[in-house]
Write a protein that holds these residues in place. Sequence first.
Motif, PDB file in Angstrom:
ATOM      1  N   ALA A  20       6.032  81.854 -61.893  1.00 17.70           N
ATOM      2  CA  ALA A  20       4.754  81.657 -62.590  1.00 17.70           C
ATOM      3  C   ALA A  20       4.970  81.405 -64.078  1.00 17.70           C
ATOM      4  CB  ALA A  20       3.851  82.874 -62.381  1.00 17.70           C
ATOM      5  N   LYS A  21       5.962  82.063 -64.662  1.00 18.36           N
ATOM      6  CA  LYS A  21       6.193  81.948 -66.111  1.00 18.36           C
ATOM      7  C   LYS A  21       7.157  80.832 -66.477  1.00 18.36           C
ATOM      8  CE  LYS A  21       7.265  85.305 -68.793  1.00 18.36           C
ATOM      9  NZ  LYS A  21       6.458  85.524 -69.979  1.00 18.36           N
ATOM     10  N   ASN A  22       7.846  80.266 -65.463  1.00 16.98           N
ATOM     11  CA  ASN A  22       8.959  79.349 -65.754  1.00 16.98           C
ATOM     12  C   ASN A  22      10.030  80.074 -66.551  1.00 16.98           C
ATOM     13  OD1 ASN A  22       8.847  76.832 -64.717  1.00 16.98           O
ATOM     14  ND2 ASN A  22       7.384  76.100 -66.264  1.00 16.98           N
ATOM     15  N   PRO A 107       6.943  91.195 -67.515  1.00 18.78           N
ATOM     16  CA  PRO A 107       7.088  90.557 -68.828  1.00 18.78           C
ATOM     17  C   PRO A 107       5.691  90.212 -69.343  1.00 18.78           C
ATOM     18  CG  PRO A 107       7.365  88.925 -67.123  1.00 18.78           C
ATOM     19  CD  PRO A 107       6.979  90.212 -66.424  1.00 18.78           C
ATOM     20  N   SER A 108       5.620  89.602 -70.508  1.00 22.44           N
ATOM     21  CA  SER A 108       4.323  89.182 -71.025  1.00 22.44           C
ATOM     22  C   SER A 108       3.746  88.063 -70.148  1.00 22.44           C
ATOM     23  CB  SER A 108       4.477  88.711 -72.472  1.00 22.44           C
ATOM     24  OG  SER A 108       5.561  87.819 -72.574  1.00 22.44           O
ATOM     25  N   ALA A 109       2.395  87.996 -70.101  1.00 25.85           N
ATOM     26  CA  ALA A 109       1.721  87.086 -69.177  1.00 25.85           C
ATOM     27  C   ALA A 109       1.457  85.724 -69.823  1.00 25.85           C
ATOM     28  CB  ALA A 109       0.419  87.718 -68.699  1.00 25.85           C
ATOM     29  N   ASN A 110       2.533  85.121 -70.337  1.00 24.63           N
ATOM     30  CA  ASN A 110       2.438  83.787 -70.931  1.00 24.63           C
ATOM     31  C   ASN A 110       3.486  82.897 -70.270  1.00 24.63           C
ATOM     32  OD1 ASN A 110       4.404  85.500 -72.043  1.00 24.63           O
ATOM     33  ND2 ASN A 110       4.706  84.143 -73.778  1.00 24.63           N
ATOM     34  N   LEU A 111       3.393  81.595 -70.509  1.00 27.14           N
ATOM     35  CA  LEU A 111       4.484  80.727 -70.072  1.00 27.14           C
ATOM     36  C   LEU A 111       5.695  81.048 -70.941  1.00 27.14           C
ATOM     37  CD1 LEU A 111       2.668  77.292 -69.632  1.00 27.14           C
ATOM     38  CD2 LEU A 111       3.589  78.766 -67.822  1.00 27.14           C
ATOM     39  N   PRO A 115       3.804  81.756 -77.460  1.00 21.82           N
ATOM     40  CA  PRO A 115       3.443  83.026 -78.098  1.00 21.82           C
ATOM     41  C   PRO A 115       2.907  84.016 -77.057  1.00 21.82           C
ATOM     42  CG  PRO A 115       2.512  81.159 -79.312  1.00 21.82           C
ATOM     43  CD  PRO A 115       3.066  80.608 -78.034  1.00 21.82           C
ATOM     44  N   SER A 116       3.212  85.288 -77.231  1.00 18.48           N
ATOM     45  CA  SER A 116       2.776  86.297 -76.266  1.00 18.48           C
ATOM     46  C   SER A 116       1.254  86.450 -76.296  1.00 18.48           C
ATOM     47  CB  SER A 116       3.444  87.627 -76.584  1.00 18.48           C
ATOM     48  OG  SER A 116       4.838  87.456 -76.573  1.00 18.48           O
ATOM     49  N   PRO A 117       0.652  86.818 -75.157  1.00 20.62           N
ATOM     50  CA  PRO A 117      -0.813  86.905 -75.069  1.00 20.62           C
ATOM     51  C   PRO A 117      -1.343  88.261 -75.511  1.00 20.62           C
ATOM     52  CG  PRO A 117       0.159  87.217 -72.901  1.00 20.62           C
ATOM     53  CD  PRO A 117       1.297  87.060 -73.860  1.00 20.62           C
ATOM     54  N   THR A 191      14.769  80.318 -77.665  1.00 24.73           N
ATOM     55  CA  THR A 191      13.642  80.025 -78.553  1.00 24.73           C
ATOM     56  C   THR A 191      12.451  80.678 -77.882  1.00 24.73           C
ATOM     57  OG1 THR A 191      14.549  77.818 -78.461  1.00 24.73           O
ATOM     58  CG2 THR A 191      12.661  78.146 -79.896  1.00 24.73           C
ATOM     59  N   HIS A 192      11.555  81.179 -78.651  1.00 23.71           N
ATOM     60  CA  HIS A 192      10.586  82.079 -78.063  1.00 23.71           C
ATOM     61  C   HIS A 192       9.333  82.065 -78.903  1.00 23.71           C
ATOM     62  CE1 HIS A 192      11.602  85.610 -75.268  1.00 23.71           C
ATOM     63  NE2 HIS A 192      10.329  85.402 -75.161  1.00 23.71           N
ATOM     64  N   TYR A 193       8.242  82.487 -78.325  1.00 22.00           N
ATOM     65  CA  TYR A 193       7.018  82.755 -79.093  1.00 22.00           C
ATOM     66  C   TYR A 193       6.481  81.506 -79.799  1.00 22.00           C
ATOM     67  CZ  TYR A 193       9.648  87.167 -78.841  1.00 22.00           C
ATOM     68  OH  TYR A 193      10.412  88.219 -78.431  1.00 22.00           O
TER      69      TYR A 193
HETATM   70 MG    MG Z   1       7.592  87.738 -73.285  1.00 21.90          MG
END
Ligand code: MG
Length: 305
Positions: A20-22, A107-111, A115-117, A191-193
């Motif tokens: 779901a998050k890739n 984990p956080s519910a973002n792709l 950026p984290s939700p 790379t993140h967020y």
């Molecule tokens: Mg996260």
Amino acid sequence: MYGLGADALNSDAVAKIFKAKNRPADNPLIVHVSCIEMLNMVAREVPPAAEDLMTSFWPGPLTIVLKRRSIVPDIVTCGLDTVAVRMPAHDTALALIKEAGVPIAAPSANLSGRPSPTRAEHVINDMEGRIDAVIQGEESRIGIESTVIDLTVKPPALLRPGGLGLEDIIEVIGEAEVSGDPLRSPGMRYTHYSPKTRLVLVEGRRECVLSGINRLLQKYREQGLKAGVLASKESAPYIECNAKYVLGSVNDLEEVASRLFLGLRFLDEADLDIGIAEGVFPEIREGRAIMNRLRKAAEETLWSG
Ligand code: MG
Ligand code: AMP
């Protein structure tokens, strides 16, 4: 922070999180528990330092890396012989884990990479069609991820700065070092967020950063680019730009942490060509995590000295 959860002991369920998050398959998940019995289900050894940290900071934004039991599927830990565990301070999250009766990998519910939700709408923006449901709560109070500390090494290693300050941890266990080794904290090498908008971070002394940002804005204007700025409360009035997002005061890192991901998402919502972030937050307490997230989100970091 909104999380995307699955039964941590069920590898098929956990596989759906990665899909779901890739999410890259070598980025391990944090296992969330609602009581110490659940911790003992997944952790083989709980050293005294872990007991002390749990007593002081659980439930709360602190993740502890411990030796794992074999009941934890490889997919959760990416084959590591350790497991990262946390007890969240959110009533709804705790009730959900308790009701499930099993530890929840989340984990956080973002792709992955975004950026984290911190609001339900962010989850829907990223994940609509990819997940079954969202349990809507209030906006996140803390707004950044948990601090991750590895207690399987000596001295204990800070793997990721987060909502709990390193200073607070050291006060309780006496020592901890900042780990620069990405192999020990697999998730930290990506790379993140990042917003979709190209982000430039400007670091240095605040007065210099301020004039550096105004020069950059001038340059972008001349190039016909629409730019926006994530600024400290102190600098914001002096920044010559219409699309400004005030992160908060350099003296109120808690506020900045709670608004950081809203700010990163603001850049996309404002439909800009480029974003500039003012990297002037002191690297103490939450400031360490704030600067870490900004550096990872930015495509380029400039020094204005
Ligand atoms: Mg996260
Ligand atoms: P996220 O779910 O994106 O907030 O990321 C959780 C982070 O916790 C990962 O990216 C890792 O950096 C860290 N982590 C999780 N499990 C382990 C582990 N077993 N050992 C070391 N770090 C871990």
